[in-house]
Design a protein around this motif. Structure first.
Motif, PDB file in Angstrom:
ATOM      1  N   GLN A 101       0.817  -1.210   0.000  1.00 29.77           N
ATOM      2  CA  GLN A 101       0.000   0.000   0.000  1.00 29.77           C
ATOM      3  C   GLN A 101       0.853   1.265   0.000  1.00 29.77           C
ATOM      4  O   GLN A 101       0.361   2.341  -0.365  1.00 29.77           O
ATOM      5  CB  GLN A 101      -0.940   0.008   1.209  1.00 29.77           C
ATOM      6  CG  GLN A 101      -1.983  -1.109   1.208  1.00 29.77           C
ATOM      7  CD  GLN A 101      -1.479  -2.403   1.850  1.00 29.77           C
ATOM      8  OE1 GLN A 101      -0.279  -2.601   2.032  1.00 29.77           O
ATOM      9  NE2 GLN A 101      -2.400  -3.277   2.206  1.00 29.77           N
ATOM     10  N   THR A 102       2.120   1.140   0.403  1.00 31.62           N
ATOM     11  CA  THR A 102       3.022   2.289   0.424  1.00 31.62           C
ATOM     12  C   THR A 102       3.851   2.403  -0.854  1.00 31.62           C
ATOM     13  O   THR A 102       4.650   3.329  -0.978  1.00 31.62           O
ATOM     14  CB  THR A 102       3.984   2.194   1.622  1.00 31.62           C
ATOM     15  OG1 THR A 102       4.855   1.051   1.447  1.00 31.62           O
ATOM     16  CG2 THR A 102       3.222   2.039   2.927  1.00 31.62           C
ATOM     17  N   TRP A 103       3.677   1.487  -1.788  1.00 29.64           N
ATOM     18  CA  TRP A 103       4.409   1.538  -3.052  1.00 29.64           C
ATOM     19  C   TRP A 103       3.894   2.701  -3.903  1.00 29.64           C
ATOM     20  O   TRP A 103       2.859   3.314  -3.568  1.00 29.64           O
ATOM     21  CB  TRP A 103       4.230   0.213  -3.807  1.00 29.64           C
ATOM     22  CG  TRP A 103       4.954  -0.951  -3.201  1.00 29.64           C
ATOM     23  CD1 TRP A 103       5.753  -0.933  -2.097  1.00 29.64           C
ATOM     24  CD2 TRP A 103       4.931  -2.308  -3.657  1.00 29.64           C
ATOM     25  NE1 TRP A 103       6.238  -2.192  -1.836  1.00 29.64           N
ATOM     26  CE2 TRP A 103       5.756  -3.056  -2.775  1.00 29.64           C
ATOM     27  CE3 TRP A 103       4.317  -2.953  -4.717  1.00 29.64           C
ATOM     28  CZ2 TRP A 103       5.956  -4.423  -2.932  1.00 29.64           C
ATOM     29  CZ3 TRP A 103       4.512  -4.326  -4.880  1.00 29.64           C
ATOM     30  CH2 TRP A 103       5.325  -5.051  -3.998  1.00 29.64           C
ATOM     31  N   PRO A 104       4.567   3.031  -4.994  1.00 30.67           N
ATOM     32  CA  PRO A 104       4.067   4.089  -5.880  1.00 30.67           C
ATOM     33  C   PRO A 104       2.598   3.888  -6.222  1.00 30.67           C
ATOM     34  O   PRO A 104       2.111   2.757  -6.343  1.00 30.67           O
ATOM     35  CB  PRO A 104       4.962   3.946  -7.111  1.00 30.67           C
ATOM     36  CG  PRO A 104       6.258   3.414  -6.556  1.00 30.67           C
ATOM     37  CD  PRO A 104       5.855   2.473  -5.458  1.00 30.67           C
ATOM     38  N   ALA A 105       1.874   4.988  -6.382  1.00 29.11           N
ATOM     39  CA  ALA A 105       0.421   4.958  -6.507  1.00 29.11           C
ATOM     40  C   ALA A 105      -0.063   4.028  -7.623  1.00 29.11           C
ATOM     41  O   ALA A 105      -1.044   3.300  -7.453  1.00 29.11           O
ATOM     42  CB  ALA A 105      -0.103   6.371  -6.744  1.00 29.11           C
ATOM     43  N   GLU A 106       0.620   4.034  -8.755  1.00 33.54           N
ATOM     44  CA  GLU A 106       0.203   3.195  -9.878  1.00 33.54           C
ATOM     45  C   GLU A 106       0.290   1.715  -9.514  1.00 33.54           C
ATOM     46  O   GLU A 106      -0.593   0.923  -9.870  1.00 33.54           O
ATOM     47  CB  GLU A 106       1.074   3.486 -11.102  1.00 33.54           C
ATOM     48  CG  GLU A 106       0.664   2.702 -12.341  1.00 33.54           C
ATOM     49  CD  GLU A 106       1.576   2.950 -13.526  1.00 33.54           C
ATOM     50  OE1 GLU A 106       1.069   3.051 -14.654  1.00 33.54           O
ATOM     51  OE2 GLU A 106       2.818   3.044 -13.312  1.00 33.54           O
ATOM     52  N   GLN A 107       1.341   1.339  -8.797  1.00 34.19           N
ATOM     53  CA  GLN A 107       1.506  -0.050  -8.396  1.00 34.19           C
ATOM     54  C   GLN A 107       0.459  -0.454  -7.362  1.00 34.19           C
ATOM     55  O   GLN A 107      -0.179  -1.508  -7.480  1.00 34.19           O
ATOM     56  CB  GLN A 107       2.916  -0.264  -7.843  1.00 34.19           C
ATOM     57  CG  GLN A 107       4.014  -0.024  -8.861  1.00 34.19           C
ATOM     58  CD  GLN A 107       5.402  -0.197  -8.271  1.00 34.19           C
ATOM     59  OE1 GLN A 107       5.578  -0.739  -7.175  1.00 34.19           O
ATOM     60  NE2 GLN A 107       6.416   0.266  -8.997  1.00 34.19           N
ATOM     61  N   ALA A 108       0.291   0.376  -6.336  1.00 30.58           N
ATOM     62  CA  ALA A 108      -0.689   0.066  -5.296  1.00 30.58           C
ATOM     63  C   ALA A 108      -2.102  -0.009  -5.869  1.00 30.58           C
ATOM     64  O   ALA A 108      -2.898  -0.880  -5.486  1.00 30.58           O
ATOM     65  CB  ALA A 108      -0.618   1.104  -4.181  1.00 30.58           C
ATOM     66  N   ALA A 109      -2.426   0.878  -6.799  1.00 30.17           N
ATOM     67  CA  ALA A 109      -3.765   0.889  -7.384  1.00 30.17           C
ATOM     68  C   ALA A 109      -4.015  -0.364  -8.222  1.00 30.17           C
ATOM     69  O   ALA A 109      -5.129  -0.910  -8.225  1.00 30.17           O
ATOM     70  CB  ALA A 109      -3.956   2.138  -8.238  1.00 30.17           C
ATOM     71  N   ALA A 110      -3.006  -0.833  -8.949  1.00 27.48           N
ATOM     72  CA  ALA A 110      -3.174  -2.043  -9.757  1.00 27.48           C
ATOM     73  C   ALA A 110      -3.429  -3.255  -8.869  1.00 27.48           C
ATOM     74  O   ALA A 110      -4.285  -4.101  -9.177  1.00 27.48           O
ATOM     75  CB  ALA A 110      -1.940  -2.264 -10.622  1.00 27.48           C
ATOM     76  N   ILE A 111      -2.708  -3.350  -7.766  1.00 28.68           N
ATOM     77  CA  ILE A 111      -2.903  -4.472  -6.838  1.00 28.68           C
ATOM     78  C   ILE A 111      -4.276  -4.384  -6.193  1.00 28.68           C
ATOM     79  O   ILE A 111      -5.031  -5.360  -6.160  1.00 28.68           O
ATOM     80  CB  ILE A 111      -1.802  -4.469  -5.763  1.00 28.68           C
ATOM     81  CG1 ILE A 111      -0.442  -4.762  -6.397  1.00 28.68           C
ATOM     82  CG2 ILE A 111      -2.114  -5.504  -4.676  1.00 28.68           C
ATOM     83  CD1 ILE A 111       0.733  -4.547  -5.458  1.00 28.68           C
ATOM     84  N   ALA A 112      -4.623  -3.204  -5.683  1.00 23.24           N
ATOM     85  CA  ALA A 112      -5.919  -3.035  -5.023  1.00 23.24           C
ATOM     86  C   ALA A 112      -7.057  -3.306  -5.987  1.00 23.24           C
ATOM     87  O   ALA A 112      -8.082  -3.902  -5.609  1.00 23.24           O
ATOM     88  CB  ALA A 112      -6.025  -1.625  -4.447  1.00 23.24           C
ATOM     89  N   GLY A 113      -6.902  -2.891  -7.238  1.00 24.31           N
ATOM     90  CA  GLY A 113      -7.953  -3.116  -8.223  1.00 24.31           C
ATOM     91  C   GLY A 113      -8.193  -4.585  -8.489  1.00 24.31           C
ATOM     92  O   GLY A 113      -9.344  -5.033  -8.596  1.00 24.31           O
ATOM     93  N   PHE A 114      -7.114  -5.348  -8.614  1.00 23.64           N
ATOM     94  CA  PHE A 114      -7.277  -6.784  -8.829  1.00 23.64           C
ATOM     95  C   PHE A 114      -7.921  -7.443  -7.617  1.00 23.64           C
ATOM     96  O   PHE A 114      -8.875  -8.227  -7.759  1.00 23.64           O
ATOM     97  CB  PHE A 114      -5.938  -7.462  -9.112  1.00 23.64           C
ATOM     98  CG  PHE A 114      -6.058  -8.965  -9.175  1.00 23.64           C
ATOM     99  CD1 PHE A 114      -6.444  -9.591 -10.345  1.00 23.64           C
ATOM    100  CD2 PHE A 114      -5.836  -9.741  -8.050  1.00 23.64           C
ATOM    101  CE1 PHE A 114      -6.607 -10.970 -10.399  1.00 23.64           C
ATOM    102  CE2 PHE A 114      -5.988 -11.124  -8.087  1.00 23.64           C
ATOM    103  CZ  PHE A 114      -6.376 -11.742  -9.265  1.00 23.64           C
ATOM    104  N   LEU A 115      -7.419  -7.150  -6.425  1.00 24.23           N
ATOM    105  CA  LEU A 115      -7.938  -7.796  -5.224  1.00 24.23           C
ATOM    106  C   LEU A 115      -9.408  -7.464  -5.002  1.00 24.23           C
ATOM    107  O   LEU A 115     -10.198  -8.327  -4.610  1.00 24.23           O
ATOM    108  CB  LEU A 115      -7.112  -7.379  -4.005  1.00 24.23           C
ATOM    109  CG  LEU A 115      -5.644  -7.817  -4.001  1.00 24.23           C
ATOM    110  CD1 LEU A 115      -4.964  -7.353  -2.728  1.00 24.23           C
ATOM    111  CD2 LEU A 115      -5.523  -9.336  -4.155  1.00 24.23           C
ATOM    112  N   ASP A 116      -9.785  -6.219  -5.264  1.00 21.05           N
ATOM    113  CA  ASP A 116     -11.180  -5.818  -5.084  1.00 21.05           C
ATOM    114  C   ASP A 116     -12.080  -6.558  -6.080  1.00 21.05           C
ATOM    115  O   ASP A 116     -13.138  -7.077  -5.704  1.00 21.05           O
ATOM    116  CB  ASP A 116     -11.311  -4.308  -5.272  1.00 21.05           C
ATOM    117  CG  ASP A 116     -12.740  -3.823  -5.073  1.00 21.05           C
ATOM    118  OD1 ASP A 116     -13.228  -3.859  -3.926  1.00 21.05           O
ATOM    119  OD2 ASP A 116     -13.377  -3.423  -6.065  1.00 21.05           O
TER     120      ASP A 116
END
Length: 248
Positions: A101-116
């Motif tokens: 969650q503390t990674w660069p915004a683009e990386q965190a958003a891609a992970i969160a998007g998949f998990l959601d």
């Protein structure tokens, strides 16, 4: 076959992480140099023999553990989207250890998007291939939180498939939660407390029509402290001749 939404989420993950590499270094007691060398090759498939072990390996086995996790994510998520948890379905995972969650915004958003998307589609499927409990356990570890999962359940329509999954989930975990016997997906007592509070606030009402009249009453006991809970549980089940774990 992954849905259009999950396929889109996977493409985003691949676009962000697909070309990443990690140093070709690590514990040579556990892995051959030829295996570690694959980490430095963008997109080289790791397959069953390496993907799971790398993804669950303790961070000290790699000089740059977050880089290894980034390198693995496209293949890990593709496997999960295909309904395969073999080699993935145990904890802890690398993703749960790197504070993504503390990674660069683009990386965190891609992970969160998949998990959601993965969680939402699991709840909306009457018979998810991986099962709600398996996806829940992995997702809690990935997030190191329960709120992202519970928020989706809270917003789900009443009387739908999600509610049936909630009933099954409560049936599976209620006794473990009552007797503090949850293991595996959460060693963090604060997460278990958060789940208990949420179930009292949401599941009691949503499961009011459940065929087992004791289930909702058990959930209500989660609002009590441990000693009060034990006494109330004994009183609850006495007329039915049911009890908790045998005394030792």
């Amino acid at each position: 076959m992954a849905s259009p939404a999950l396929t889109s989420a996977l493409r985003r993950v691949d676009a962000v992480f697909g070309g990443m590499t990690a140093p070709a270094e690590g514990c040579t007691y556990c892995y051959g140099e030829e295996h570690l060398a694959l980490l430095a090759v963008p997109g080289a498939p790791l397959g069953d023999d390496l993907l799971g072990p790398f993804f669950h390996e303790v961070p000290s086995h790699f000089p740059d553990h977050p880089a290894v996790v980034r390198r693995l994510l496209p293949e890990v998520f593709a496997r999960l989207a295909a309904g395969r948890v073999d080699g993935m379905g145990f904890m802890p995972t690398g993703l749960g250890r790197v504070a993504w969650q503390t990674w660069p915004a683009e990386q965190a958003a891609a992970i969160a998007g998949f998990l959601d998307t993965w969680w939402r589609e699991t709840l909306a499927d009457p018979a998810p291939r991986q099962g709600v409990n398996a996806v829940w356990e992995l997702s809690v570890d990935f997030h190191q939180a329960v709120a992202p999962l519970l928020d989706v359940w809270a917003a789900a329509p009443r009387g739908g498939v999600e509610e049936q999954h909630l009933a099954d989930f409560v049936e599976r975990w209620i006794d473990d939660l009552l007797w503090d016997q949850v293991i595996g997906w959460s060693a963090d007592e604060s997460l278990l407390d958060e789940l208990r509070v949420w179930l009292v606030g949401h599941a009691v009402d949503r499961l009011s029509g459940h065929p087992d009249p004791l289930l909702v009453r058990k959930v209500a006991l989660l609002a009590l402290g441990e000693e009060e809970r034990d006494a109330a549980f004994a009183e609850l089940v006495a007329p039915a001749g049911r009890g908790g774990p045998a005394a030792t």
